[in-house]
Design a protein around this motif. Sequence first.
Motif, PDB file in Angstrom:
ATOM      1  N   LYS A  10       0.837  -1.196   0.000  1.00 32.36           N
ATOM      2  CA  LYS A  10       0.000   0.000   0.000  1.00 32.36           C
ATOM      3  C   LYS A  10       0.878   1.255   0.000  1.00 32.36           C
ATOM      4  N   ASN A  11       0.463   2.250  -0.753  1.00 30.58           N
ATOM      5  CA  ASN A  11       1.130   3.554  -0.844  1.00 30.58           C
ATOM      6  C   ASN A  11       2.526   3.503  -1.469  1.00 30.58           C
ATOM      7  N   CYS A  12       2.766   2.507  -2.308  1.00 35.74           N
ATOM      8  CA  CYS A  12       4.069   2.398  -2.983  1.00 35.74           C
ATOM      9  C   CYS A  12       4.027   2.889  -4.430  1.00 35.74           C
ATOM     10  N   GLY A  13       2.895   3.342  -4.908  1.00 40.29           N
ATOM     11  CA  GLY A  13       2.828   3.903  -6.249  1.00 40.29           C
ATOM     12  C   GLY A  13       2.249   2.994  -7.313  1.00 40.29           C
ATOM     13  N   LYS A  14       1.599   1.907  -6.915  1.00 41.46           N
ATOM     14  CA  LYS A  14       1.038   0.962  -7.890  1.00 41.46           C
ATOM     15  C   LYS A  14       0.014   1.621  -8.814  1.00 41.46           C
ATOM     16  N   THR A  15      -0.957   2.296  -8.240  1.00 42.09           N
ATOM     17  CA  THR A  15      -2.048   2.844  -9.040  1.00 42.09           C
ATOM     18  C   THR A  15      -1.557   3.945  -9.975  1.00 42.09           C
ATOM     19  N   GLY A  16      -0.680   4.792  -9.506  1.00 41.76           N
ATOM     20  CA  GLY A  16      -0.125   5.837 -10.373  1.00 41.76           C
ATOM     21  C   GLY A  16       0.654   5.239 -11.535  1.00 41.76           C
ATOM     22  N   LEU A  17       1.460   4.214 -11.248  1.00 41.34           N
ATOM     23  CA  LEU A  17       2.207   3.536 -12.305  1.00 41.34           C
ATOM     24  C   LEU A  17       1.245   2.856 -13.277  1.00 41.34           C
ATOM     25  N   MET A  18       0.222   2.192 -12.765  1.00 36.08           N
ATOM     26  CA  MET A  18      -0.787   1.563 -13.628  1.00 36.08           C
ATOM     27  C   MET A  18      -1.413   2.610 -14.558  1.00 36.08           C
ATOM     28  N   GLU A  19      -1.825   3.720 -14.002  1.00 33.49           N
ATOM     29  CA  GLU A  19      -2.483   4.767 -14.777  1.00 33.49           C
ATOM     30  C   GLU A  19      -1.569   5.259 -15.900  1.00 33.49           C
ATOM     31  N   ARG A  20      -0.302   5.494 -15.585  1.00 32.41           N
ATOM     32  CA  ARG A  20       0.644   5.971 -16.603  1.00 32.41           C
ATOM     33  C   ARG A  20       0.895   4.899 -17.664  1.00 32.41           C
ATOM     34  N   LEU A  21       0.998   3.631 -17.250  1.00 29.46           N
ATOM     35  CA  LEU A  21       1.229   2.550 -18.209  1.00 29.46           C
ATOM     36  C   LEU A  21       0.016   2.341 -19.126  1.00 29.46           C
ATOM     37  N   ILE A  22      -1.179   2.420 -18.575  1.00 29.05           N
ATOM     38  CA  ILE A  22      -2.383   2.302 -19.401  1.00 29.05           C
ATOM     39  C   ILE A  22      -2.354   3.377 -20.484  1.00 29.05           C
ATOM     40  N   SER A  23      -2.107   4.610 -20.085  1.00 28.26           N
ATOM     41  CA  SER A  23      -2.045   5.719 -21.053  1.00 28.26           C
ATOM     42  C   SER A  23      -0.962   5.488 -22.095  1.00 28.26           C
ATOM     43  N   GLU A  24       0.204   5.032 -21.657  1.00 28.00           N
ATOM     44  CA  GLU A  24       1.331   4.815 -22.573  1.00 28.00           C
ATOM     45  C   GLU A  24       1.026   3.708 -23.575  1.00 28.00           C
ATOM     46  N   PHE A  25       0.496   2.579 -23.110  1.00 29.22           N
ATOM     47  CA  PHE A  25       0.192   1.489 -24.036  1.00 29.22           C
ATOM     48  C   PHE A  25      -0.951   1.872 -24.984  1.00 29.22           C
ATOM     49  N   CYS A  26      -1.935   2.609 -24.499  1.00 27.71           N
ATOM     50  CA  CYS A  26      -3.006   3.091 -25.386  1.00 27.71           C
ATOM     51  C   CYS A  26      -2.435   4.068 -26.414  1.00 27.71           C
ATOM     52  N   ARG A  27      -1.521   4.932 -26.001  1.00 21.42           N
ATOM     53  CA  ARG A  27      -0.864   5.865 -26.931  1.00 21.42           C
ATOM     54  C   ARG A  27      -0.135   5.089 -28.023  1.00 21.42           C
ATOM     55  N   GLU A 111       7.389  -4.730  -9.355  1.00 18.49           N
ATOM     56  CA  GLU A 111       7.053  -4.237  -8.022  1.00 18.49           C
ATOM     57  C   GLU A 111       7.258  -2.733  -7.968  1.00 18.49           C
ATOM     58  N   ALA A 112       6.235  -2.012  -7.524  1.00 15.50           N
ATOM     59  CA  ALA A 112       6.353  -0.575  -7.254  1.00 15.50           C
ATOM     60  C   ALA A 112       6.849  -0.439  -5.819  1.00 15.50           C
ATOM     61  N   TYR A 113       7.880   0.401  -5.629  1.00 17.40           N
ATOM     62  CA  TYR A 113       8.493   0.523  -4.307  1.00 17.40           C
ATOM     63  C   TYR A 113       8.771   1.985  -3.992  1.00 17.40           C
ATOM     64  N   ARG A 114       8.301   2.415  -2.818  1.00 15.87           N
ATOM     65  CA  ARG A 114       8.582   3.756  -2.300  1.00 15.87           C
ATOM     66  C   ARG A 114       9.126   3.621  -0.894  1.00 15.87           C
ATOM     67  N   THR A 115      10.239   4.261  -0.634  1.00 14.08           N
ATOM     68  CA  THR A 115      10.849   4.166   0.694  1.00 14.08           C
ATOM     69  C   THR A 115       9.937   4.732   1.780  1.00 14.08           C
ATOM     70  N   ALA A 116       9.182   5.782   1.470  1.00 14.81           N
ATOM     71  CA  ALA A 116       8.323   6.420   2.466  1.00 14.81           C
ATOM     72  C   ALA A 116       7.249   5.476   3.001  1.00 14.81           C
ATOM     73  N   ALA A 117       6.911   4.446   2.248  1.00 14.17           N
ATOM     74  CA  ALA A 117       5.885   3.499   2.706  1.00 14.17           C
ATOM     75  C   ALA A 117       6.379   2.651   3.869  1.00 14.17           C
ATOM     76  N   GLY A 118       7.702   2.556   4.032  1.00 14.15           N
ATOM     77  CA  GLY A 118       8.263   1.831   5.170  1.00 14.15           C
ATOM     78  C   GLY A 118       8.129   0.324   5.107  1.00 14.15           C
ATOM     79  N   GLN A 119       7.936  -0.230   3.937  1.00 17.65           N
ATOM     80  CA  GLN A 119       7.790  -1.673   3.780  1.00 17.65           C
ATOM     81  C   GLN A 119       9.050  -2.264   3.152  1.00 17.65           C
ATOM     82  N   SER A 120       9.250  -3.540   3.379  1.00 17.46           N
ATOM     83  CA  SER A 120      10.386  -4.209   2.743  1.00 17.46           C
ATOM     84  C   SER A 120      10.027  -4.593   1.313  1.00 17.46           C
ATOM     85  N   LEU A 121      11.038  -4.842   0.505  1.00 13.79           N
ATOM     86  CA  LEU A 121      10.818  -5.285  -0.870  1.00 13.79           C
ATOM     87  C   LEU A 121      10.232  -6.694  -0.900  1.00 13.79           C
ATOM     88  N   ILE A 122       9.349  -6.932  -1.844  1.00 14.07           N
ATOM     89  CA  ILE A 122       8.779  -8.260  -2.061  1.00 14.07           C
ATOM     90  C   ILE A 122       9.684  -9.053  -3.003  1.00 14.07           C
TER      91      ILE A 122
END
Length: 163
Positions: A10-27, A111-122
């Motif tokens: 949660k809060n690692c940037g998944k949805t933002g990355l998804m949104e940008r990738l959807i736009s890019e692949f549609c483009r 994997e989307a990863y943000r240090t601020a989320a405070g989670q370890s890498l999967i």
Amino acid sequence: MKIYGITGWKNCGKTGLMERLISEFCRRGLSVSTLKHAHHSTDVDHPGTDSHRHREAGAAEVILASPSRVAIMQELRDTPEPSFTELLARLRPVDLVLVEGFKRESHPKIEAYRTAAGQSLIAPQDTSIRAVASDIPLHLDRPVFDLDATEVIADFIAQEITL
């Protein structure tokens, strides 16, 4: 259909990355659908609408159709959540299905990863994660991309699944 996922905590940037990738692949001229998993109960309908009233009255499935979209709401009631494979089978054929979540499934993912989320890498424990999109440089046994490098990430995905 080609399938590729974006996963992470949660809060690692998944949805933002998804949104940008959807736009890019549609483009790029591809048809794209998405499959998103929610760990909480969710509802796209609202109390007081006719379709909500139908569901509350006991309908197992309600199709809401308009000139701009169709929504199919299926009540699970006491039946199990459909499997990943069953959900994919419900989609109309497209060039690419981008999947958000579904960490435990074996499809290829970034994997989307943000240090601020405070989670370890999967990624270190999951071989289905082919790369990491991060807000900091990381040293891993697989590619690491800047979280905002959408075109580069899209190129990687396209090469991975021969789009």
